[in-house]
Design an enzyme around this catalytic site. Structure first.
Site, PDB file in Angstrom:
ATOM      1  N   HIS A 157     104.881  21.437  48.161  1.00 22.57           N
ATOM      2  CA  HIS A 157     104.032  21.729  47.015  1.00 22.57           C
ATOM      3  C   HIS A 157     104.861  21.566  45.749  1.00 22.57           C
ATOM      4  O   HIS A 157     105.059  22.512  44.999  1.00 22.57           O
ATOM      5  CB  HIS A 157     103.447  23.135  47.117  1.00 22.57           C
ATOM      6  CG  HIS A 157     102.678  23.367  48.387  1.00 22.57           C
ATOM      7  ND1 HIS A 157     102.354  24.608  48.856  1.00 22.57           N
ATOM      8  CD2 HIS A 157     102.162  22.480  49.277  1.00 22.57           C
ATOM      9  CE1 HIS A 157     101.678  24.486  49.998  1.00 22.57           C
ATOM     10  NE2 HIS A 157     101.553  23.206  50.271  1.00 22.57           N
TER      11      HIS A 157
HETATM   12  C1  FAD Z   1     103.735  19.306  56.194  1.00 23.99           C
HETATM   13  C2  FAD Z   1     102.823  19.417  55.012  1.00 23.99           C
HETATM   14  C3  FAD Z   1     101.819  20.391  54.989  1.00 23.99           C
HETATM   15  C4  FAD Z   1     100.960  20.502  53.891  1.00 23.99           C
HETATM   16  N1  FAD Z   1      99.967  21.427  53.931  1.00 23.99           N
HETATM   17  C5  FAD Z   1      99.137  21.581  52.871  1.00 23.99           C
HETATM   18  C6  FAD Z   1      98.086  22.527  52.893  1.00 23.99           C
HETATM   19  O1  FAD Z   1      97.855  23.216  53.878  1.00 23.99           O
HETATM   20  N2  FAD Z   1      97.296  22.648  51.790  1.00 23.99           N
HETATM   21  C7  FAD Z   1      97.510  21.913  50.670  1.00 23.99           C
HETATM   22  O2  FAD Z   1      96.792  22.112  49.687  1.00 23.99           O
HETATM   23  N3  FAD Z   1      98.489  20.972  50.641  1.00 23.99           N
HETATM   24  C8  FAD Z   1      99.300  20.782  51.703  1.00 23.99           C
HETATM   25  N4  FAD Z   1     100.269  19.823  51.682  1.00 23.99           N
HETATM   26  C9  FAD Z   1     100.390  18.977  50.486  1.00 23.99           C
HETATM   27  C10 FAD Z   1      99.376  17.823  50.506  1.00 23.99           C
HETATM   28  O3  FAD Z   1      99.567  17.037  51.624  1.00 23.99           O
HETATM   29  C11 FAD Z   1      99.498  17.028  49.219  1.00 23.99           C
HETATM   30  O4  FAD Z   1      99.201  17.909  48.127  1.00 23.99           O
HETATM   31  C12 FAD Z   1      98.550  15.852  49.124  1.00 23.99           C
HETATM   32  O5  FAD Z   1      98.682  14.972  50.198  1.00 23.99           O
HETATM   33  C13 FAD Z   1      98.844  15.131  47.807  1.00 23.99           C
HETATM   34  O6  FAD Z   1      98.021  14.008  47.647  1.00 23.99           O
HETATM   35  P1  FAD Z   1      98.594  12.780  46.818  1.00 23.99           P
HETATM   36  O7  FAD Z   1      97.547  11.729  46.815  1.00 23.99           O
HETATM   37  O8  FAD Z   1      99.120  13.259  45.519  1.00 23.99           O
HETATM   38  O9  FAD Z   1      99.879  12.288  47.663  1.00 23.99           O
HETATM   39  P2  FAD Z   1      99.931  11.756  49.165  1.00 23.99           P
HETATM   40  O10 FAD Z   1      98.736  12.155  49.913  1.00 23.99           O
HETATM   41  O11 FAD Z   1     101.258  12.127  49.729  1.00 23.99           O
HETATM   42  O12 FAD Z   1      99.909  10.183  48.979  1.00 23.99           O
HETATM   43  C14 FAD Z   1     100.907   9.491  48.244  1.00 23.99           C
HETATM   44  C15 FAD Z   1     101.102   8.115  48.859  1.00 23.99           C
HETATM   45  O13 FAD Z   1     101.774   7.281  47.912  1.00 23.99           O
HETATM   46  C16 FAD Z   1     102.694   6.438  48.604  1.00 23.99           C
HETATM   47  N5  FAD Z   1     103.684   5.992  47.623  1.00 23.99           N
HETATM   48  C17 FAD Z   1     104.583   6.752  46.952  1.00 23.99           C
HETATM   49  N6  FAD Z   1     105.302   5.975  46.103  1.00 23.99           N
HETATM   50  C18 FAD Z   1     104.843   4.705  46.254  1.00 23.99           C
HETATM   51  C19 FAD Z   1     105.201   3.442  45.666  1.00 23.99           C
HETATM   52  N7  FAD Z   1     106.160   3.349  44.729  1.00 23.99           N
HETATM   53  N8  FAD Z   1     104.546   2.326  46.062  1.00 23.99           N
HETATM   54  C20 FAD Z   1     103.542   2.415  47.006  1.00 23.99           C
HETATM   55  N9  FAD Z   1     103.184   3.579  47.599  1.00 23.99           N
HETATM   56  C21 FAD Z   1     103.820   4.697  47.214  1.00 23.99           C
HETATM   57  C22 FAD Z   1     103.235   7.331  49.710  1.00 23.99           C
HETATM   58  O14 FAD Z   1     103.773   6.553  50.776  1.00 23.99           O
HETATM   59  C23 FAD Z   1     101.983   8.133  50.112  1.00 23.99           C
HETATM   60  O15 FAD Z   1     101.305   7.517  51.175  1.00 23.99           O
HETATM   61  C24 FAD Z   1     101.130  19.651  52.773  1.00 23.99           C
HETATM   62  C25 FAD Z   1     102.125  18.671  52.792  1.00 23.99           C
HETATM   63  C26 FAD Z   1     102.961  18.539  53.905  1.00 23.99           C
HETATM   64  C27 FAD Z   1     103.998  17.471  53.919  1.00 23.99           C
END
Ligand code: FAD
Length: 588
Positions: free
Chosen positions: A515
């Site tokens: 987080h």
């Molecule tokens: C083990 C674990 C448990 C979690 N449990 C919870 C929970 O219970 N509740 C909760 O609210 N949140 C939880 N989270 C957090 C939650 O997963 C994230 O808040 C959420 O996925 C964020 O969404 P996002 O789109 O910002 O990033 P993500 O879903 O992580 O997606 C980002 C993507 O961008 C890609 N990327 C990054 N940089 C580049 C680049 N330069 N070029 C191309 N691609 C790139 C990455 O490979 C990734 O696939 C947890 C996280 C983990 C790891």
């Protein structure tokens, strides 16, 4: 030498939770969208079929689904007097990698922040007076209110089929839900999950002490559900392999189980996987993005021209992308000026572990977000006038699955190996219960993100440097809440209660939470925020930044409910405002 591709309307960096939501909304509006994702394609039902025995060693211990430091890393130090060193093995947080991002292997706790969280600074000043907020804290308002965001929280809840019980519905407090939550426009899409013994005991104890327990809002859903896109999810089987694993049962909401089955079929959508965006290209005057540059798996570099660029790469990765692309003024901790990198925050946890002689739990029956929780000591739900800190935490007993390698609770003083450890493991495996807290993390001047002056990645870009430690305010809050968890635990008469030790210094080695928040924060004033209330860069208006990087400070909850709501909020602003009149949506 790079090769230039035909132009598209929208280039999305990262195809995780936010990338998938934005792509679905914008392709539906008729735009051509290309999402460029660093990791591989993933499909939960075929990559993690229910016929397959989940591999704890591969996924939970060796972290197979996460970003590996050899792909890309950052440097870390506790404060600006230290030299930062590269993280060579991720531990404290585990960034996602591949289609679905961290949404594939998240737990599924799905929260709405409190109304006061969004107006934190003005609320605390109005309740306690100016000068009450500790002077080292750089907390601020978000530039958006809970009521403005509520319809978008509702959309994310309905996309995922979240299981829970409303506590505040259309202005009326409801029995069995969270009485502190902001007023919801509808009940949760599915009823709460069935609780096991530990959460039930916690709820009984908390109620007896006059607190207000309620079921943890869960994206591991309780019954079959069809979401507004027509994608069907199935009921959770409580197998206990959510966190760090993909769910092949279509029971845990993830981009794969909610959005991608529809999105992938749209002719105006392309997913370019195994390809990492290296930077956002800017016009000569630096005021417009012209597209992105990415490297594919064969090492070839491509230029993808685009009218709009959405940075969806997960919290601090978004900040890195802004800094290496020259978007926004980098934050300077000495002068306190500049915005990109400012207000990096995390999550502040504490709690108590209870060891019993007379109670038997079945910890292997669990799910990522199965539990009972309470908000009595979260945010500003309690009087802070005399406690000596601001902020708070949700307090929860959750059962994520007593997996054979990871779940080995033994009392302090037990040898870490050998016969005594084995017999303590046997004696305690089924007789331990935790009461944990997930607390706010409030920003200070010396916790920030910037570009490392020494270390570079294989493409010659400076690594991101993280400077962070738990601050005095948050440590006091965590100790206060740990006492509350012990108070609740004591009322259950365990043989032994072990309270978490005082917080700090922050270590990047043991897992704590993924987080990570802040660094490209939203706000109403471009001198203290990197993006406006629509998550649009103040400096380059055809760039929008998604994810928890935009949180001005972190609340006592998991972030993704708010991250998902903000993604819908921005999608609507792009479609209904930006496309009609491309340019800044807010004039400073
Ligand atoms: C083990 C674990 C448990 C979690 N449990 C919870 C929970 O219970 N509740 C909760 O609210 N949140 C939880 N989270 C957090 C939650 O997963 C994230 O808040 C959420 O996925 C964020 O969404 P996002 O789109 O910002 O990033 P993500 O879903 O992580 O997606 C980002 C993507 O961008 C890609 N990327 C990054 N940089 C580049 C680049 N330069 N070029 C191309 N691609 C790139 C990455 O490979 C990734 O696939 C947890 C996280 C983990 C790891």
């Amino acid at each position: 030498m790079s090769r230039k591709l035909p132009a598209t309307d929208v280039a999305i960096i990262g195809l995780g939770w936010t990338g998938a939501i934005l792509a679905e909304q914008l392709t539906r509006a008729g735009l051509d969208v290309i999402a460029i994702e660093r990791g591989p394609r993933r499909n939960t039902s075929t990559d993690f079929p229910t016929t397959y025995v989940q591999d704890e060693l591969r996924y939970a211990i060796r972290n197979d689904l996460f970003q590996q430091a050899s792909q890309g890393t950052l440097t870390f130090r506790n404060n600006s007097r230290q030299s930062a060193l590269p993280i060579r093995q991720f531990g404290s947080f585990l960034p996602g990698n591949g289609v679905g991002g961290a949404g594939v292997h998240w737990n599924g706790h799905t929260w709405r922040f409190l109304p006061t969280d969004f107006v934190l600074k003005s609320h605390l000043e109005s309740r306690y007076g100016k000068g009450f907020i500790p002077s080292e804290l750089t907390v601020q308002d978000w530039g958006i209110t809970f009521n403005e965001l509520e319809p978008y929280y509702d959309k994310f809840d309905k996309l995922c089929g979240i299981s829970g019980k409303a506590g505040h519905l259309n202005g009326q407090i409801q029995a069995g839900g969270n009485p502190f939550e902001g007023s919801r426009s509808s009940e949760y899409p599915t009823p709460p999950m069935r609780q096991t013994y530990g959460p039930t005991l916690f709820a009984q104890a908390a109620s007896a002490l006059g607190y207000h327990p309620f079921p943890l809002p869960s994206a591991n859903i309780s019954e079959a559900y069809t979401n507004p896109l027509g994608v069907r999810l199935g009921p959770c089987t409580y197998c206990g392999f959510c966190e760090r694993f993909g769910c092949g049962n279509y029971s845990k909401a993830s981009p794969q189980t909610t959005v991608l089955p529809v999105l992938m079929r749209r002719p105006n959508f392309t997913a370019q996987t195994n390809s990492e965006v290296l930077k956002i290209m800017l016009s000569r005057d630096g005021k417009r993005a012209t597209g992105v540059t990415y490297i594919d798996s064969s090492g070839e570099i491509w230029e993808q021209p685009a009218e709009l660029v959405l940075i969806c790469g997960f919290a601090y990765n978004c900040v890195h992308m802004m800094l290496v692309s020259g978007i926004g003024k980098p934050y300077d901790p000495v002068s306190g000026k500049g915005v990109v990198g400012r207000n990096y925050t995390y999550q502040t946890s504490s709690g108590s572990t209870l060891f019993f002689d007379d109670k038997l739990f079945n910890p292997f029956i669990g799910s990522g977000a199965l539990g009972m929780t309470m908000d009595d000591f979260n945010g500003d739900n309690f009087d802070h006038a005399k406690v000596g800190f601001v902020g708070g935490a949700s307090i929860t007993t959750s059962i994520t699955g007593g997996r054979p390698i990871g779940h080995r609770p033994v009392p302090p003083g037990t040898p870490r190996w050998g016969a005594a450890w084995k017999s303590a493991t046997r004696d305690n495996y089924q007789s331990v219960m935790g009461i944990g807290s997930q607390g706010s993390s409030y920003p200070v001047r010396d916790a920030y993100l910037d570009l490392d002056p020494t270390y570079k990645d294989p493409h010659g870009r400076p690594l991101l440097r993280m400077t962070f430690d738990f601050n005095a305010n948050d440590a006091k809050m965590a100790a206060y809440v740990a006492d509350k968890t012990a108070e609740i635990g004591k009322s259950l008469n365990p043989r032994q209660i072990v309270k978490s030790p005082p917080l700090g210094p922050y270590s990047i080695v043991p897992y704590q939470s993924t987080h990570n928040t802040g660094g490209a924060i939203m706000g109403a004033d471009p001198s203290t925020s990197a993006v406006n209330r629509y998550l649009q860069s103040w400096d380059v208006p055809n760039v929008f930044v998604m994810g928890a990087a935009v949180f001005p400070q972190n609340a006592g909850y998991n972030p993704t409910g708010t991250v998902g709501a903000l993604a819908y909020w921005t999608a609507e602003a792009i479609i209904n405002r930006y496309l009609r009149d491309p340019g800044p949506l807010v004039h400073a």
